[in-house]
Design a protein around this motif. Structure first.
Motif, PDB file in Angstrom:
ATOM      1  N   ASP A 147       1.534  14.767  -2.193  1.00  0.00           N
ATOM      2  CA  ASP A 147       0.182  14.935  -2.737  1.00  0.00           C
ATOM      3  C   ASP A 147      -0.243  13.770  -3.637  1.00  0.00           C
ATOM      4  N   GLN A 148       0.695  12.929  -4.041  1.00  0.00           N
ATOM      5  CA  GLN A 148       0.345  11.822  -4.935  1.00  0.00           C
ATOM      6  C   GLN A 148       0.349  10.475  -4.238  1.00  0.00           C
ATOM      7  N   GLU A 149       0.624  10.471  -2.933  1.00  0.00           N
ATOM      8  CA  GLU A 149       0.757   9.194  -2.225  1.00  0.00           C
ATOM      9  C   GLU A 149      -0.538   8.393  -2.221  1.00  0.00           C
ATOM     10  N   GLN A 150      -1.657   9.101  -2.053  1.00  0.00           N
ATOM     11  CA  GLN A 150      -2.922   8.372  -2.033  1.00  0.00           C
ATOM     12  C   GLN A 150      -3.217   7.729  -3.394  1.00  0.00           C
ATOM     13  N   HIS A 151      -2.884   8.459  -4.462  1.00  0.00           N
ATOM     14  CA  HIS A 151      -3.093   7.886  -5.800  1.00  0.00           C
ATOM     15  C   HIS A 151      -2.276   6.606  -5.976  1.00  0.00           C
ATOM     16  N   LEU A 152      -1.078   6.621  -5.434  1.00  0.00           N
ATOM     17  CA  LEU A 152      -0.220   5.449  -5.562  1.00  0.00           C
ATOM     18  C   LEU A 152      -0.741   4.287  -4.711  1.00  0.00           C
ATOM     19  N   GLU A 153      -1.290   4.628  -3.556  1.00  0.00           N
ATOM     20  CA  GLU A 153      -1.918   3.612  -2.707  1.00  0.00           C
ATOM     21  C   GLU A 153      -3.077   2.957  -3.464  1.00  0.00           C
ATOM     22  N   MET A 154      -3.840   3.783  -4.176  1.00  0.00           N
ATOM     23  CA  MET A 154      -4.970   3.240  -4.940  1.00  0.00           C
ATOM     24  C   MET A 154      -4.466   2.372  -6.086  1.00  0.00           C
ATOM     25  N   THR A 155      -3.342   2.771  -6.663  1.00  0.00           N
ATOM     26  CA  THR A 155      -2.746   1.957  -7.719  1.00  0.00           C
ATOM     27  C   THR A 155      -2.450   0.557  -7.188  1.00  0.00           C
ATOM     28  N   ARG A 156      -1.883   0.503  -5.980  1.00  0.00           N
ATOM     29  CA  ARG A 156      -1.566  -0.811  -5.391  1.00  0.00           C
ATOM     30  C   ARG A 156      -2.846  -1.592  -5.099  1.00  0.00           C
ATOM     31  N   LYS A 157      -3.874  -0.859  -4.663  1.00  0.00           N
ATOM     32  CA  LYS A 157      -5.142  -1.525  -4.377  1.00  0.00           C
ATOM     33  C   LYS A 157      -5.725  -2.123  -5.662  1.00  0.00           C
ATOM     34  N   PHE A 158      -5.706  -1.349  -6.742  1.00  0.00           N
ATOM     35  CA  PHE A 158      -6.238  -1.848  -8.019  1.00  0.00           C
ATOM     36  C   PHE A 158      -5.421  -3.043  -8.509  1.00  0.00           C
ATOM     37  N   ALA A 159      -4.110  -2.980  -8.324  1.00  0.00           N
ATOM     38  CA  ALA A 159      -3.234  -4.073  -8.774  1.00  0.00           C
ATOM     39  C   ALA A 159      -3.534  -5.348  -7.988  1.00  0.00           C
ATOM     40  N   ARG A 160      -3.623  -5.204  -6.656  1.00  0.00           N
ATOM     41  CA  ARG A 160      -3.921  -6.380  -5.805  1.00  0.00           C
ATOM     42  C   ARG A 160      -5.279  -6.966  -6.145  1.00  0.00           C
ATOM     43  N   ARG A 161      -6.243  -6.064  -6.351  1.00  0.00           N
ATOM     44  CA  ARG A 161      -7.599  -6.516  -6.640  1.00  0.00           C
ATOM     45  C   ARG A 161      -7.617  -7.304  -7.953  1.00  0.00           C
ATOM     46  N   PHE A 162      -6.940  -6.795  -8.937  1.00  0.00           N
ATOM     47  CA  PHE A 162      -6.858  -7.484 -10.238  1.00  0.00           C
ATOM     48  C   PHE A 162      -6.252  -8.870 -10.045  1.00  0.00           C
ATOM     49  N   ASN A 163      -5.129  -8.917  -9.336  1.00  0.00           N
ATOM     50  CA  ASN A 163      -4.455 -10.200  -9.110  1.00  0.00           C
ATOM     51  C   ASN A 163      -5.381 -11.182  -8.387  1.00  0.00           C
ATOM     52  N   THR A 164      -6.095 -10.691  -7.386  1.00  0.00           N
ATOM     53  CA  THR A 164      -6.975 -11.565  -6.595  1.00  0.00           C
ATOM     54  C   THR A 164      -8.153 -12.064  -7.422  1.00  0.00           C
ATOM     55  N   ILE A 165      -8.799 -11.148  -8.124  1.00  0.00           N
ATOM     56  CA  ILE A 165      -9.984 -11.526  -8.904  1.00  0.00           C
ATOM     57  C   ILE A 165      -9.651 -12.586  -9.949  1.00  0.00           C
ATOM     58  N   TYR A 166      -8.496 -12.397 -10.616  1.00  0.00           N
ATOM     59  CA  TYR A 166      -8.180 -13.321 -11.707  1.00  0.00           C
ATOM     60  C   TYR A 166      -7.227 -14.442 -11.285  1.00  0.00           C
ATOM     61  N   GLY A 167      -6.869 -14.453 -10.008  1.00  0.00           N
ATOM     62  CA  GLY A 167      -5.997 -15.520  -9.510  1.00  0.00           C
ATOM     63  C   GLY A 167      -4.632 -15.533 -10.167  1.00  0.00           C
ATOM     64  N   VAL A 168      -4.074 -14.336 -10.354  1.00  0.00           N
ATOM     65  CA  VAL A 168      -2.748 -14.247 -10.986  1.00  0.00           C
ATOM     66  C   VAL A 168      -1.820 -13.432 -10.082  1.00  0.00           C
ATOM     67  N   GLU A 169      -0.550 -13.481 -10.380  1.00  0.00           N
ATOM     68  CA  GLU A 169       0.412 -12.587  -9.731  1.00  0.00           C
ATOM     69  C   GLU A 169       0.958 -11.696 -10.840  1.00  0.00           C
ATOM     70  N   TYR A 170       0.080 -10.937 -11.453  1.00  0.00           N
ATOM     71  CA  TYR A 170       0.538 -10.220 -12.649  1.00  0.00           C
ATOM     72  C   TYR A 170       1.076  -8.825 -12.350  1.00  0.00           C
ATOM     73  N   PHE A 171       0.270  -8.024 -11.698  1.00  0.00           N
ATOM     74  CA  PHE A 171       0.716  -6.646 -11.441  1.00  0.00           C
ATOM     75  C   PHE A 171       1.536  -6.572 -10.159  1.00  0.00           C
ATOM     76  N   PRO A 172       2.635  -5.818 -10.193  1.00  0.00           N
ATOM     77  CA  PRO A 172       3.417  -5.632  -8.964  1.00  0.00           C
ATOM     78  C   PRO A 172       2.728  -4.573  -8.102  1.00  0.00           C
ATOM     79  N   GLU A 173       3.169  -4.489  -6.852  1.00  0.00           N
ATOM     80  CA  GLU A 173       2.695  -3.394  -6.010  1.00  0.00           C
ATOM     81  C   GLU A 173       3.701  -2.258  -6.124  1.00  0.00           C
TER      82      GLU A 173
END
Ligand code: TRP
Length: 329
Positions: A147-173
């Motif tokens: 039941d929490q898998e989708q939330h975790l998928e969104m977590t990865r999406k937010f992390a990737r988006r943050f990294n892309t927008i700011y040009g960093v490799e900060y958040f892990p997936e």
């Protein structure tokens, strides 16, 4: 060492299914990884709990997890709201979370269907807050159920988006951690598949001996086998499965032989099973009561937990602020 974050909803009590399932794995995991276990009280507020109830539930969850074997010396256990850095990260991440994608989250759609009278913004932003719980410690793994898998998928999406927008490799997936083979499934005593709170068939760690005996004696059985080595009906297989988990192997073998010889007396088996469950539960129940009665100890645990969590969260927030352009003069 890998970092693991696990959020605990402070609702209801732990039953044998939780104890022999996820909890046993948590207790093992705390030695092998850098774990952060927290009680998700911010998340609970989406349903507007009575304040006294919320506090009692947080205390209860904490006492139960401690009694069941989470060790504050080895691992980090804290209350989500003792780490307001999480709330700040949630605010910052929400700037890059789109209302459309939040509205499409399965858990949100289910909530608005079930509770159309309480569609609050906290509910909509639930996945952002959960992502913040995970990313505040830059977790590698998160043990989650289906039941929490989708939330975790969104977590990865937010992390990737943050990294892309700011040009960093900060958040892990952060990846889901599935205990797989190690996850013991405890069936219900009502003949159904699994023991669960929503199934209403739980034997709880806080249950008094008499309640356990009653619940076990009520377990669904059948007429008994009529021929040797007859395959077991599900309710009978479930009783044996629970016995395999809680009883001595000789006890299990004894009743299995009785079944296979068509000499089984379910009443005797249940009496034995109840006593074996009590042998597991009673010491935990006593520890729960002792811990709950010891506010000084509980305060020590949550203060030490918050201090450890803060060390990791402060570092993340320093970096995130800097990356986003919130810089000191
Ligand atoms: N949403 C989770 C649940 O309902 C609880 C939770 C909140 C959580 N934050 C988390 C779980 C972070 C894992 C990681 O069970």
């Amino acid at each position: 060492m890998k970092t693991v974050v696990s959020g605990i909803r402070p609702t209801g009590q732990l039953h044998l299914g939780n104890y022999f399932g996820a909890l046993k794995n948590f207790v093992k995991m705390q030695n092998d990884a850098n774990c952060y276990f927290f009680i998700a009280d911010y998340h609970s507020l989406t349903t507007h709990p009575d304040p006294q109830n919320l506090h009692d539930n947080v205390k209860n969850a904490l006492a139960e997890y401690l009694a069941a074997g989470l060790d504050p010396q080895t691992t980090t256990i804290y209350i989500q709201s003792d780490l307001p850095q999480t709330a700040e990260l949630s605010l910052l991440l929400s700037m890059h979370a789109y209302v459309g994608e939040l509205e499409r989250t399965a858990s949100f759609k289910e909530k608005i269907r079930k509770h159309p009278d309480n569609i609050n913004a906290g509910l909509l932003c639930y996945p952002v807050l959960m992502a913040s719980d995970i990313l505040i410690h830059r977790a590698d793994f998160v043990p989650v159920g289906k039941d929490q898998e989708q939330h975790l998928e969104m977590t990865r999406k937010f992390a990737r988006r943050f990294n892309t927008i700011y040009g960093v490799e900060y958040f892990p997936e952060s990846m889901p951690y599935n205990f797989g083979q190690d996850l013991t499934k405890v069936p219900g005593l009502d003949g159904s598949g699994k023991m669960g709170k929503s199934e209403g068939n739980g034997i709880y760690l806080a249950d008094p001996d008499e309640v356990i005996r009653k619940k076990v004696m009520r377990a669904v059985t059948d007429q008994g086998p009529t021929e040797p080595n007859q395959p077991m009906a599900e309710p009978i297989a479930n009783i044996f499965a629970i016995m395999k988990i809680v009883s001595h192997p000789e006890t299990y073998d004894f009743y299995l032989a009785k079944y296979n010889n068509c000499e089984i007396r379910y009443g005797d088996m249940k009496k034995q099973l109840a006593e074996d469950i009590i042998a597991v539960v009673a010491p935990i129940r006593e520890r729960i009561a002792d811990i709950k009665a010891n506010d000084v100890y509980l305060r020590e645990v949550v203060e030490a937990g918050a201090a450890k969590a803060r060390a990791s969260a402060d570092e993340t927030m320093r970096n995130v602020r800097e990356i986003m352009g919130i810089k000191p003069f």
